[in-house]
Design a protein around this motif. Sequence first.
Motif, PDB file in Angstrom:
ATOM      1  N   ASN A   9       0.817  -1.210   0.000  1.00 55.13           N
ATOM      2  CA  ASN A   9       0.000   0.000   0.000  1.00 55.13           C
ATOM      3  C   ASN A   9       0.852   1.263   0.000  1.00 55.13           C
ATOM      4  O   ASN A   9       0.542   2.234  -0.698  1.00 55.13           O
ATOM      5  CB  ASN A   9      -0.948  -0.003   1.208  1.00 55.13           C
ATOM      6  N   SER A  10       1.948   1.272   0.776  1.00 56.07           N
ATOM      7  CA  SER A  10       2.811   2.456   0.828  1.00 56.07           C
ATOM      8  C   SER A  10       3.502   2.704  -0.505  1.00 56.07           C
ATOM      9  O   SER A  10       3.535   3.827  -1.011  1.00 56.07           O
ATOM     10  CB  SER A  10       3.857   2.304   1.937  1.00 56.07           C
ATOM     11  N   GLY A  11       4.075   1.648  -1.097  1.00 57.27           N
ATOM     12  CA  GLY A  11       4.760   1.801  -2.380  1.00 57.27           C
ATOM     13  C   GLY A  11       3.836   2.298  -3.463  1.00 57.27           C
ATOM     14  O   GLY A  11       4.185   3.183  -4.253  1.00 57.27           O
ATOM     15  N   MET A  12       2.631   1.744  -3.513  1.00 56.16           N
ATOM     16  CA  MET A  12       1.652   2.169  -4.504  1.00 56.16           C
ATOM     17  C   MET A  12       1.257   3.629  -4.306  1.00 56.16           C
ATOM     18  O   MET A  12       1.154   4.400  -5.269  1.00 56.16           O
ATOM     19  CB  MET A  12       0.404   1.285  -4.404  1.00 56.16           C
TER      20      MET A  12
ATOM     21  N   VAL B  22      -3.442  -4.870  -1.528  1.00 50.49           N
ATOM     22  CA  VAL B  22      -3.382  -3.435  -1.816  1.00 50.49           C
ATOM     23  C   VAL B  22      -4.790  -2.936  -2.128  1.00 50.49           C
ATOM     24  O   VAL B  22      -5.496  -3.511  -2.951  1.00 50.49           O
ATOM     25  CB  VAL B  22      -2.443  -3.153  -3.011  1.00 50.49           C
ATOM     26  N   LEU B  23      -5.185  -1.876  -1.439  1.00 48.55           N
ATOM     27  CA  LEU B  23      -6.463  -1.219  -1.743  1.00 48.55           C
ATOM     28  C   LEU B  23      -6.173  -0.041  -2.654  1.00 48.55           C
ATOM     29  O   LEU B  23      -5.520   0.925  -2.250  1.00 48.55           O
ATOM     30  CB  LEU B  23      -7.145  -0.775  -0.446  1.00 48.55           C
ATOM     31  N   ASP B  24      -6.623  -0.139  -3.879  1.00 50.22           N
ATOM     32  CA  ASP B  24      -6.263   0.856  -4.893  1.00 50.22           C
ATOM     33  C   ASP B  24      -6.946   2.201  -4.637  1.00 50.22           C
ATOM     34  O   ASP B  24      -8.157   2.267  -4.468  1.00 50.22           O
ATOM     35  CB  ASP B  24      -6.638   0.335  -6.279  1.00 50.22           C
ATOM     36  N   VAL B  25      -6.129   3.261  -4.620  1.00 46.21           N
ATOM     37  CA  VAL B  25      -6.663   4.621  -4.427  1.00 46.21           C
ATOM     38  C   VAL B  25      -6.391   5.489  -5.664  1.00 46.21           C
ATOM     39  O   VAL B  25      -6.458   6.712  -5.588  1.00 46.21           O
ATOM     40  CB  VAL B  25      -6.064   5.274  -3.161  1.00 46.21           C
ATOM     41  N   GLY B  26      -6.084   4.838  -6.789  1.00 43.35           N
ATOM     42  CA  GLY B  26      -5.842   5.579  -8.022  1.00 43.35           C
ATOM     43  C   GLY B  26      -4.548   5.234  -8.728  1.00 43.35           C
ATOM     44  O   GLY B  26      -4.309   5.662  -9.861  1.00 43.35           O
TER      45      GLY B  26
ATOM     46  N   LEU C 138       1.847   7.050  -6.682  1.00 42.06           N
ATOM     47  CA  LEU C 138       0.755   7.938  -7.075  1.00 42.06           C
ATOM     48  C   LEU C 138       1.076   9.386  -6.707  1.00 42.06           C
ATOM     49  O   LEU C 138       0.847  10.308  -7.502  1.00 42.06           O
ATOM     50  CB  LEU C 138      -0.540   7.495  -6.392  1.00 42.06           C
ATOM     51  N   ASP C 139       1.639   9.583  -5.525  1.00 39.86           N
ATOM     52  CA  ASP C 139       1.996  10.929  -5.080  1.00 39.86           C
ATOM     53  C   ASP C 139       3.087  11.523  -5.965  1.00 39.86           C
ATOM     54  O   ASP C 139       3.031  12.706  -6.332  1.00 39.86           O
ATOM     55  CB  ASP C 139       2.458  10.873  -3.617  1.00 39.86           C
TER      56      ASP C 139
ATOM     57  N   SER D 290      -2.179   3.970 -17.694  1.00 38.57           N
ATOM     58  CA  SER D 290      -1.923   5.078 -18.621  1.00 38.57           C
ATOM     59  C   SER D 290      -0.452   5.215 -18.987  1.00 38.57           C
ATOM     60  O   SER D 290      -0.099   5.989 -19.885  1.00 38.57           O
ATOM     61  CB  SER D 290      -2.407   6.394 -17.997  1.00 38.57           C
ATOM     62  N   GLY D 291       0.412   4.469 -18.278  1.00 37.57           N
ATOM     63  CA  GLY D 291       1.840   4.538 -18.560  1.00 37.57           C
ATOM     64  C   GLY D 291       2.582   5.591 -17.751  1.00 37.57           C
ATOM     65  O   GLY D 291       3.812   5.730 -17.893  1.00 37.57           O
ATOM     66  N   LYS D 292       1.878   6.322 -16.899  1.00 36.09           N
ATOM     67  CA  LYS D 292       2.551   7.348 -16.084  1.00 36.09           C
ATOM     68  C   LYS D 292       3.399   6.727 -14.978  1.00 36.09           C
ATOM     69  O   LYS D 292       4.322   7.353 -14.467  1.00 36.09           O
ATOM     70  CB  LYS D 292       1.519   8.299 -15.479  1.00 36.09           C
ATOM     71  N   ILE D 293       3.054   5.504 -14.599  1.00 35.56           N
ATOM     72  CA  ILE D 293       3.858   4.736 -13.649  1.00 35.56           C
ATOM     73  C   ILE D 293       4.265   3.436 -14.329  1.00 35.56           C
ATOM     74  O   ILE D 293       3.415   2.683 -14.809  1.00 35.56           O
ATOM     75  CB  ILE D 293       3.072   4.428 -12.363  1.00 35.56           C
ATOM     76  N   LYS D 294       5.568   3.186 -14.404  1.00 37.99           N
ATOM     77  CA  LYS D 294       6.086   1.977 -15.038  1.00 37.99           C
ATOM     78  C   LYS D 294       6.262   0.876 -13.996  1.00 37.99           C
ATOM     79  O   LYS D 294       6.577   1.148 -12.837  1.00 37.99           O
ATOM     80  CB  LYS D 294       7.427   2.269 -15.716  1.00 37.99           C
ATOM     81  N   VAL D 295       6.069  -0.364 -14.424  1.00 43.84           N
ATOM     82  CA  VAL D 295       6.280  -1.515 -13.555  1.00 43.84           C
ATOM     83  C   VAL D 295       7.556  -2.230 -13.991  1.00 43.84           C
ATOM     84  O   VAL D 295       7.731  -2.520 -15.188  1.00 43.84           O
ATOM     85  CB  VAL D 295       5.083  -2.485 -13.590  1.00 43.84           C
ATOM     86  N   CYS D 296       8.439  -2.497 -13.036  1.00 46.71           N
ATOM     87  CA  CYS D 296       9.735  -3.132 -13.333  1.00 46.71           C
ATOM     88  C   CYS D 296       9.873  -4.431 -12.542  1.00 46.71           C
ATOM     89  O   CYS D 296       9.209  -4.642 -11.533  1.00 46.71           O
ATOM     90  CB  CYS D 296      10.889  -2.198 -12.964  1.00 46.71           C
ATOM     91  N   ARG D 297      10.767  -5.278 -13.014  1.00 44.39           N
ATOM     92  CA  ARG D 297      11.063  -6.527 -12.309  1.00 44.39           C
ATOM     93  C   ARG D 297      12.013  -6.235 -11.145  1.00 44.39           C
ATOM     94  O   ARG D 297      12.360  -5.106 -10.857  1.00 44.39           O
ATOM     95  CB  ARG D 297      11.695  -7.536 -13.257  1.00 44.39           C
ATOM     96  N   GLY D 298      12.488  -7.288 -10.495  1.00 44.04           N
ATOM     97  CA  GLY D 298      13.407  -7.125  -9.374  1.00 44.04           C
ATOM     98  C   GLY D 298      14.740  -6.530  -9.787  1.00 44.04           C
ATOM     99  O   GLY D 298      15.144  -6.584 -10.947  1.00 44.04           O
ATOM    100  N   ILE D 299      15.433  -5.950  -8.820  1.00 41.15           N
ATOM    101  CA  ILE D 299      16.725  -5.294  -9.072  1.00 41.15           C
ATOM    102  C   ILE D 299      17.855  -6.311  -8.968  1.00 41.15           C
ATOM    103  O   ILE D 299      17.903  -7.109  -8.028  1.00 41.15           O
ATOM    104  CB  ILE D 299      16.962  -4.161  -8.048  1.00 41.15           C
ATOM    105  N   LYS D 300      18.775  -6.248  -9.922  1.00 39.50           N
ATOM    106  CA  LYS D 300      19.963  -7.086  -9.870  1.00 39.50           C
ATOM    107  C   LYS D 300      21.122  -6.332  -9.234  1.00 39.50           C
ATOM    108  O   LYS D 300      21.789  -6.814  -8.330  1.00 39.50           O
ATOM    109  CB  LYS D 300      20.348  -7.557 -11.272  1.00 39.50           C
TER     110      LYS D 300
END
Length: 441
Positions: free
Chosen positions: A219-222, A310-314, A226-227, A321-331
């Motif tokens: 929830n915090s990361g999401m 996660v409770l979605d708040v937006g 958004l912020d 929309s592509g404004k936030i990208k999703v990535c895999r784990g960090i190497k």
Amino acid sequence: MEYLKELEGKSIHDYYQHIIKKDKMVAPPIWVPGPIIVGAGPSGLAASACLKHKGIPSLILERHHCLASMWQLKTYDRLRLHLPKQFCQLPLMPFPNNFPSYPTKQQFLAYLKAYAENFDIRPLFRRTVLSAEFDTNFGGFWRVKTRFNKGTKKKEDEEEVVEEYSSRWLIVATGENAEEVVPQIEGMGEFEGPILHTSLYKSGSLFSGKNVLVVGCGNSGMEVCLDLSNHNAKPSLVVRDTVHILPQQMLGKSTFGLSMWLLKWFPIHFVDQFLLVMSYLMLGDTSQFGLNRPKLGPLELKNLNGKTPVLDVGTLAQIKSGKIKVCRGIKRLAQHSVEFVDGKVENFDAIIFATGYKSNVPSWLKGSEMFNEKDGLPRKAFPNGWKGENGLYAVGFTKRGLLGASIDAKRIAEDIEHSWKAIEATHHLLDFTTTTPLASS
């Protein structure tokens, strides 16, 4: 009867005089007639209020200078309660009627301040607990050693005093979120941009126009993503594991409230299937955006390991929309870039770890089997983790938020009331025998 309580404290005081001479301690301990509570967050306040309601005094020891230090000092500005207020209120005092369904951070802090004032709860601040251990003398009592930072204005002039408090009961209310968890990643020392935990994050305004990587999809990361997006930053979200994302509201009701109501009538598996179908209809297939769901349903998963959906708040709309990208784990990290496990390399200006917190109880609670050394949580699963041995209790470790803490606080107060009344009865009997002359035979 009061002088008998004083006598009890005096007996322990005299016992300590021997220890003081032996160990060259500075000052004798302070006897606390009621329970000692460690932590002045919502859990500690709830426990103190429930005890006071039953006529039992308590003493709260808090390491910081304020109530609810986690909320005051380590949360971001836009934070609101994720659940409706009726599921977050503390015992014996509801939220004001004019508060919204999801109170803001500042409204919640105002509520906690009013709560403490209403029950006349006055914690001792700037007391960091160094150790707490059970002493078997005099029927057994807890010895809690603290470091008191007097908090003078000049840091170099700060004076620290070691104090010790003693009581028949100890309530651990430091919670599941006492210390930040920051994973160690290869190359962290090479990355030249800021690396911070969400405990230091306040607003996305400081990152406007920056490429920011947020690690952690709870929830915090999401919400941080958004912020950041709302402040014209360019956030990317690291999602290593599967995650359940649910709408915050369903059918005009809070998802949490609706779930609790359905569980009264239907088995958990059925309720999980209902939540997943509704989520699919309302949010779509999240897997096409790199957000794969676990095999277990959200409620079953919560019961099994405490992982909260996660409770979605937006945020999901921004991901779509592509404004936030999703990535895999960090190497690994480099000076200005991050290499991911799928081989992709991207540049970032800052990294924010939304990787949660952990309990710190094992670092100061000595000689008790109640808490697990590895994760610092009670060994007994909910709902039995609130009571330990020798007058030891835990409040706020259920992984069920404020609602779970309130349930714990009520149970603890009821349990201590039994032993408190037994002690009072003994004192009354001793008082009677010491003030009534024996009849001649």
